[in-house]
Design a protein around this motif. Structure first.
Motif, PDB file in Angstrom:
ATOM      1  N   GLU A 256     -12.586  -5.468  53.854  1.00 49.02           N
ATOM      2  CA  GLU A 256     -13.513  -6.333  54.815  1.00 49.02           C
ATOM      3  C   GLU A 256     -13.351  -5.738  56.248  1.00 49.02           C
ATOM      4  O   GLU A 256     -14.291  -5.394  56.997  1.00 49.02           O
ATOM      5  N   LEU A 257     -12.051  -5.175  56.637  1.00 45.76           N
ATOM      6  CA  LEU A 257     -11.663  -4.811  58.026  1.00 45.76           C
ATOM      7  C   LEU A 257     -12.621  -3.402  58.197  1.00 45.76           C
ATOM      8  O   LEU A 257     -13.018  -3.009  59.143  1.00 45.76           O
ATOM      9  N   LEU A 258     -12.371  -2.754  57.085  1.00 41.61           N
ATOM     10  CA  LEU A 258     -12.693  -1.272  56.942  1.00 41.61           C
ATOM     11  C   LEU A 258     -14.319  -1.531  57.402  1.00 41.61           C
ATOM     12  O   LEU A 258     -15.052  -0.559  57.900  1.00 41.61           O
ATOM     13  N   ALA A 259     -14.968  -2.472  56.409  1.00 44.81           N
ATOM     14  CA  ALA A 259     -16.265  -2.382  56.374  1.00 44.81           C
ATOM     15  C   ALA A 259     -16.892  -2.759  57.503  1.00 44.81           C
ATOM     16  O   ALA A 259     -18.057  -2.424  58.420  1.00 44.81           O
ATOM     17  N   ASN A 260     -16.057  -3.814  58.579  1.00 50.23           N
ATOM     18  CA  ASN A 260     -16.743  -4.157  59.676  1.00 50.23           C
ATOM     19  C   ASN A 260     -16.503  -3.388  61.091  1.00 50.23           C
ATOM     20  O   ASN A 260     -16.763  -3.961  62.180  1.00 50.23           O
ATOM     21  N   GLY A 261     -15.516  -2.350  60.738  1.00 53.98           N
ATOM     22  CA  GLY A 261     -15.116  -1.526  61.607  1.00 53.98           C
ATOM     23  C   GLY A 261     -13.856  -1.811  62.476  1.00 53.98           C
ATOM     24  O   GLY A 261     -13.264  -1.265  63.381  1.00 53.98           O
ATOM     25  N   ALA A 262     -13.023  -2.888  62.248  1.00 61.89           N
ATOM     26  CA  ALA A 262     -12.120  -3.490  62.824  1.00 61.89           C
ATOM     27  C   ALA A 262     -10.867  -2.527  62.806  1.00 61.89           C
ATOM     28  O   ALA A 262     -10.012  -2.373  63.367  1.00 61.89           O
ATOM     29  N   TRP A 263     -10.800  -1.961  61.448  1.00 63.78           N
ATOM     30  CA  TRP A 263      -9.882  -0.889  60.951  1.00 63.78           C
ATOM     31  C   TRP A 263     -10.516   0.336  60.813  1.00 63.78           C
ATOM     32  O   TRP A 263     -11.544   0.353  60.037  1.00 63.78           O
ATOM     33  N   THR A 264     -10.109   1.459  61.443  1.00 61.75           N
ATOM     34  CA  THR A 264     -10.550   2.763  60.874  1.00 61.75           C
ATOM     35  C   THR A 264      -9.518   3.771  61.067  1.00 61.75           C
ATOM     36  O   THR A 264      -8.463   3.507  61.560  1.00 61.75           O
ATOM     37  N   GLY A 265      -9.615   4.919  60.384  1.00 62.81           N
ATOM     38  CA  GLY A 265      -8.639   5.848  60.283  1.00 62.81           C
ATOM     39  C   GLY A 265      -8.880   6.964  59.438  1.00 62.81           C
ATOM     40  O   GLY A 265      -9.908   6.694  58.572  1.00 62.81           O
ATOM     41  N   ALA A 266      -7.999   8.052  59.484  1.00 65.83           N
ATOM     42  CA  ALA A 266      -8.257   9.080  58.409  1.00 65.83           C
ATOM     43  C   ALA A 266      -6.894   9.640  58.079  1.00 65.83           C
ATOM     44  O   ALA A 266      -6.053   9.650  59.107  1.00 65.83           O
ATOM     45  N   GLY A 267      -6.786  10.181  57.224  1.00 60.55           N
ATOM     46  CA  GLY A 267      -5.672  10.900  56.530  1.00 60.55           C
ATOM     47  C   GLY A 267      -4.752   9.892  55.618  1.00 60.55           C
ATOM     48  O   GLY A 267      -5.470   8.955  55.217  1.00 60.55           O
ATOM     49  N   VAL A 268      -3.437   9.949  55.298  1.00 62.94           N
ATOM     50  CA  VAL A 268      -2.890   9.186  54.386  1.00 62.94           C
ATOM     51  C   VAL A 268      -1.972   8.091  55.286  1.00 62.94           C
ATOM     52  O   VAL A 268      -1.195   8.518  56.025  1.00 62.94           O
ATOM     53  N   LEU A 269      -2.199   7.070  55.355  1.00 65.55           N
ATOM     54  CA  LEU A 269      -1.815   6.037  56.470  1.00 65.55           C
ATOM     55  C   LEU A 269      -1.190   4.727  55.363  1.00 65.55           C
ATOM     56  O   LEU A 269      -1.796   4.318  54.432  1.00 65.55           O
ATOM     57  N   GLY A 270      -0.226   4.002  56.329  1.00 71.04           N
ATOM     58  CA  GLY A 270       0.226   2.998  55.694  1.00 71.04           C
ATOM     59  C   GLY A 270      -0.460   1.820  56.557  1.00 71.04           C
ATOM     60  O   GLY A 270      -0.910   2.045  57.550  1.00 71.04           O
ATOM     61  N   PRO A 271      -0.089   0.460  56.106  1.00 69.20           N
ATOM     62  CA  PRO A 271      -0.796  -0.468  56.693  1.00 69.20           C
ATOM     63  C   PRO A 271      -0.255  -0.804  58.126  1.00 69.20           C
ATOM     64  O   PRO A 271      -1.000  -1.417  59.114  1.00 69.20           O
ATOM     65  N   GLU A 272       1.018  -0.362  58.356  1.00 69.46           N
ATOM     66  CA  GLU A 272       1.499  -0.325  59.643  1.00 69.46           C
ATOM     67  C   GLU A 272       1.100   0.633  60.729  1.00 69.46           C
ATOM     68  O   GLU A 272       1.272   0.325  61.901  1.00 69.46           O
ATOM     69  N   ALA A 273       0.261   1.383  60.356  1.00 71.82           N
ATOM     70  CA  ALA A 273      -0.635   2.242  61.243  1.00 71.82           C
ATOM     71  C   ALA A 273      -1.680   1.713  61.854  1.00 71.82           C
ATOM     72  O   ALA A 273      -2.245   2.365  62.894  1.00 71.82           O
ATOM     73  N   LEU A 274      -2.015   0.694  61.384  1.00 70.64           N
ATOM     74  CA  LEU A 274      -3.423   0.021  62.175  1.00 70.64           C
ATOM     75  C   LEU A 274      -2.905  -1.268  62.638  1.00 70.64           C
ATOM     76  O   LEU A 274      -2.022  -1.829  62.186  1.00 70.64           O
ATOM     77  N   PRO A 275      -3.819  -1.832  63.600  1.00 69.78           N
ATOM     78  CA  PRO A 275      -3.570  -2.963  64.377  1.00 69.78           C
ATOM     79  C   PRO A 275      -3.384  -4.161  63.554  1.00 69.78           C
ATOM     80  O   PRO A 275      -4.314  -4.531  62.569  1.00 69.78           O
ATOM     81  N   PRO A 276      -2.569  -5.162  63.640  1.00 69.11           N
ATOM     82  CA  PRO A 276      -2.136  -6.120  62.835  1.00 69.11           C
ATOM     83  C   PRO A 276      -2.821  -7.177  63.189  1.00 69.11           C
ATOM     84  O   PRO A 276      -3.113  -8.151  61.973  1.00 69.11           O
ATOM     85  N   ARG A 277      -3.247  -7.486  64.195  1.00 71.53           N
ATOM     86  CA  ARG A 277      -3.744  -8.912  64.608  1.00 71.53           C
ATOM     87  C   ARG A 277      -5.293  -9.052  63.760  1.00 71.53           C
ATOM     88  O   ARG A 277      -5.388 -10.264  63.321  1.00 71.53           O
ATOM     89  N   PRO A 278      -6.030  -8.389  63.537  1.00 70.29           N
ATOM     90  CA  PRO A 278      -7.357  -8.469  62.826  1.00 70.29           C
ATOM     91  C   PRO A 278      -6.910  -8.933  61.562  1.00 70.29           C
ATOM     92  O   PRO A 278      -7.646  -9.703  61.033  1.00 70.29           O
ATOM     93  N   PHE A 279      -6.119  -8.296  60.971  1.00 72.74           N
ATOM     94  CA  PHE A 279      -5.683  -8.529  59.353  1.00 72.74           C
ATOM     95  C   PHE A 279      -5.283 -10.037  59.534  1.00 72.74           C
ATOM     96  O   PHE A 279      -5.413 -10.743  58.479  1.00 72.74           O
ATOM     97  N   LEU A 280      -4.282 -10.241  60.315  1.00 71.70           N
ATOM     98  CA  LEU A 280      -3.541 -11.520  60.180  1.00 71.70           C
ATOM     99  C   LEU A 280      -4.773 -12.765  60.418  1.00 71.70           C
ATOM    100  O   LEU A 280      -4.418 -13.767  59.754  1.00 71.70           O
ATOM    101  N   ASP A 281      -5.429 -12.434  61.455  1.00 75.06           N
ATOM    102  CA  ASP A 281      -6.689 -13.511  61.694  1.00 75.06           C
ATOM    103  C   ASP A 281      -7.603 -13.627  60.449  1.00 75.06           C
ATOM    104  O   ASP A 281      -7.953 -14.550  60.126  1.00 75.06           O
ATOM    105  N   LEU A 282      -7.881 -12.515  59.800  1.00 75.69           N
ATOM    106  CA  LEU A 282      -8.814 -12.524  58.795  1.00 75.69           C
ATOM    107  C   LEU A 282      -8.374 -13.276  57.439  1.00 75.69           C
ATOM    108  O   LEU A 282      -8.837 -13.901  56.611  1.00 75.69           O
ATOM    109  N   LEU A 283      -6.842 -12.926  57.231  1.00 69.45           N
ATOM    110  CA  LEU A 283      -6.382 -13.449  56.079  1.00 69.45           C
ATOM    111  C   LEU A 283      -6.274 -15.110  56.242  1.00 69.45           C
ATOM    112  O   LEU A 283      -6.497 -15.773  55.213  1.00 69.45           O
TER     113      LEU A 283
END
Length: 400
Positions: free
Chosen positions: A361-388
């Motif tokens: 859902e974060l990728l769909a709404n643009g709150a998370w973006t990126g390219a390459g092989v990434l782990g979750p800690e490469a992306l901003p945590p607050r949007p995830f924790l709020d949506l969870l």
């Protein structure tokens, strides 16, 4: 967003039930080697859900199914031996990719309990440049552990600490399964893999190294009534992911297994029943670990007999933003009674499944973006924790 979910077992079926309440995607194709199981997973849900058959060991079949349904994102919900063909199938079809466990490790051939061999995720990280140049994202390890635990680590580094001594993932539960002497609540195939391989530890002045299985036991106090559980070192992706993006002097993973569970695992190993190498039995080739899995109840069916809570979390020690020593445990607890009543899925598989759906859902709404092989800690945590939390499953934090 058009999603291909590969795997309609416990986690995959729970992911379908969670996603069905959200509106961020257009289609979810639920594919399994057993078409009947995929059909059961989508039954009763709306027309966005479609069942299909796929051989997860075939990158070509995964790619073909992606092209047939114009898939934009592939979610891998099968055990980690199928990571690479699904990963490569998604890439071939120009789709983004998510998984909850990374490509398998191989112990060091001569010194397995001190030196790393092929590490978890090495095969995927080897393809990082190719994915990045193609503008495609492979978001790896986005279950609960790895996944939410990694996001907790990044949140602690961003908002709670100026220096971190140790990031220690600690997993424990007080779950019981009525009517069964031994009934793991998660895939026994995966459990054997992570518990009997040499655990990996990270230290800033040493890098990655290994220890014997079940090493460094400690009693950890888990919240919300779970209480003290003895935890031991286990091989897990967080130790291979977190140091790539979060600064810490040490990173560990310890799992609360219990003496009985450890005893069973040691016996399986002693008898060679943990092996994935086929053996001939009465003219038939069988894999010992698959036989063990076939003899145990399907974790997806255990929910009605399960009681208790499961807790995943990240214990962080270091210097707080006020310059004083600080110790915090960031955690997520799921009560089996709640997950069964609310979603019809047992706590362990539900807790794993909710996180990749939040990520999608974060990728769909643009709150998370990126390219390459990434782990979750490469992306901003607050949007995830709020949506969870908005999904009705809040996280917690305790000062220790």
């Amino acid at each position: 967003m058009r999603i291909l979910l590969v795997g309609a077992g416990g986690v995959g079926s729970a992911a379908v039930s969670i996603a069905a309440r959200r509106s961020f995607f257009d289609t979810m194709v639920v594919a399994d080697h057993d078409l009947d199981r995929a059909s059961r997973a989508v039954a009763g849900h709306d027309a966005r859900f479609v069942a299909a058959r796929v051989d997860a060991s075939s990158a070509g079949e995964v790619a073909a199914l992606c092209r047939e349904h114009r898939i934009t994102h592939v979610l891998n919900a099968v055990d980690p031996r199928f990571v690479l063909p699904i990963f490569e199938g998604a890439y071939a079809a120009a789709a983004d990719y998510l998984d909850m466990a990374m490509s398998l490790s191989r112990p060091h051939p001569r010194n397995p309990y001190a030196e790393t061999g092929v590490k978890l995720g090495d095969a995927q990280f080897a393809a990082a440049e190719r994915w990045s140049e193609a503008g495609r994202l492979a978001l790896c390890g986005i279950g609960v552990e790895p996944g939410l635990s990694d996001i907790f680590a990044r949140y602690a580094a961003d908002e709670l600490f100026t220096e971190i001594d140790e990031i220690g993932i600690r997993d424990g539960a007080n779950l019981t399964v009525e009517g069964h002497d031994f009934a793991p609540s998660f895939s026994i195939w995966t459990t054997i893999e992570e518990c009997l391989n040499p655990p990996v530890v990270w230290e800033a002045d040493r890098g990655w190294y290994t220890t014997p299985p079940f090493s460094e036991p400690e009693v950890f106090e888990f919240p919300e009534g779970i209480g003290p559980v003895e935890c031991v070192n286990v091989e897990h992706e967080e130790v291979l992911l977190i140091p790539r993006w979060v600064g810490a002097r040490r990173v560990t993973f310890k799992y609360g297994l219990g003496d009985e569970f450890i005893g069973v695992l040691k016996t399986l190993h002693k008898l060679g029943l943990d092996s994935t190498a086929p053996v001939r039995v009465g003219g038939v080739q069988v894999t010992p670990r698959d036989v063990v899995a076939a003899c145990l109840p399907d974790p997806a069916t255990l929910g009605p007999a399960m009681r208790g809570k499961t807790c995943a979390g990240t214990y962080v020690t270091g210097t707080g933003v006020d310059g004083r020593p600080r110790r915090v445990y960031l955690y997520h607890v799921v009560d089996n009674e709640w997950s069964m009543t609310e979603y019809g899925h047992q706590a362990v598989v539900w807790q794993t499944a909710v996180n990749p759906i939040v990520a999608l859902e974060l990728l769909a709404n643009g709150a998370w973006t990126g390219a390459g092989v990434l782990g979750p800690e490469a992306l901003p945590p607050r949007p995830f924790l709020d949506l969870l939390t908005a999904y009705g499953s809040p996280w917690g934090m305790e000062e220790r």
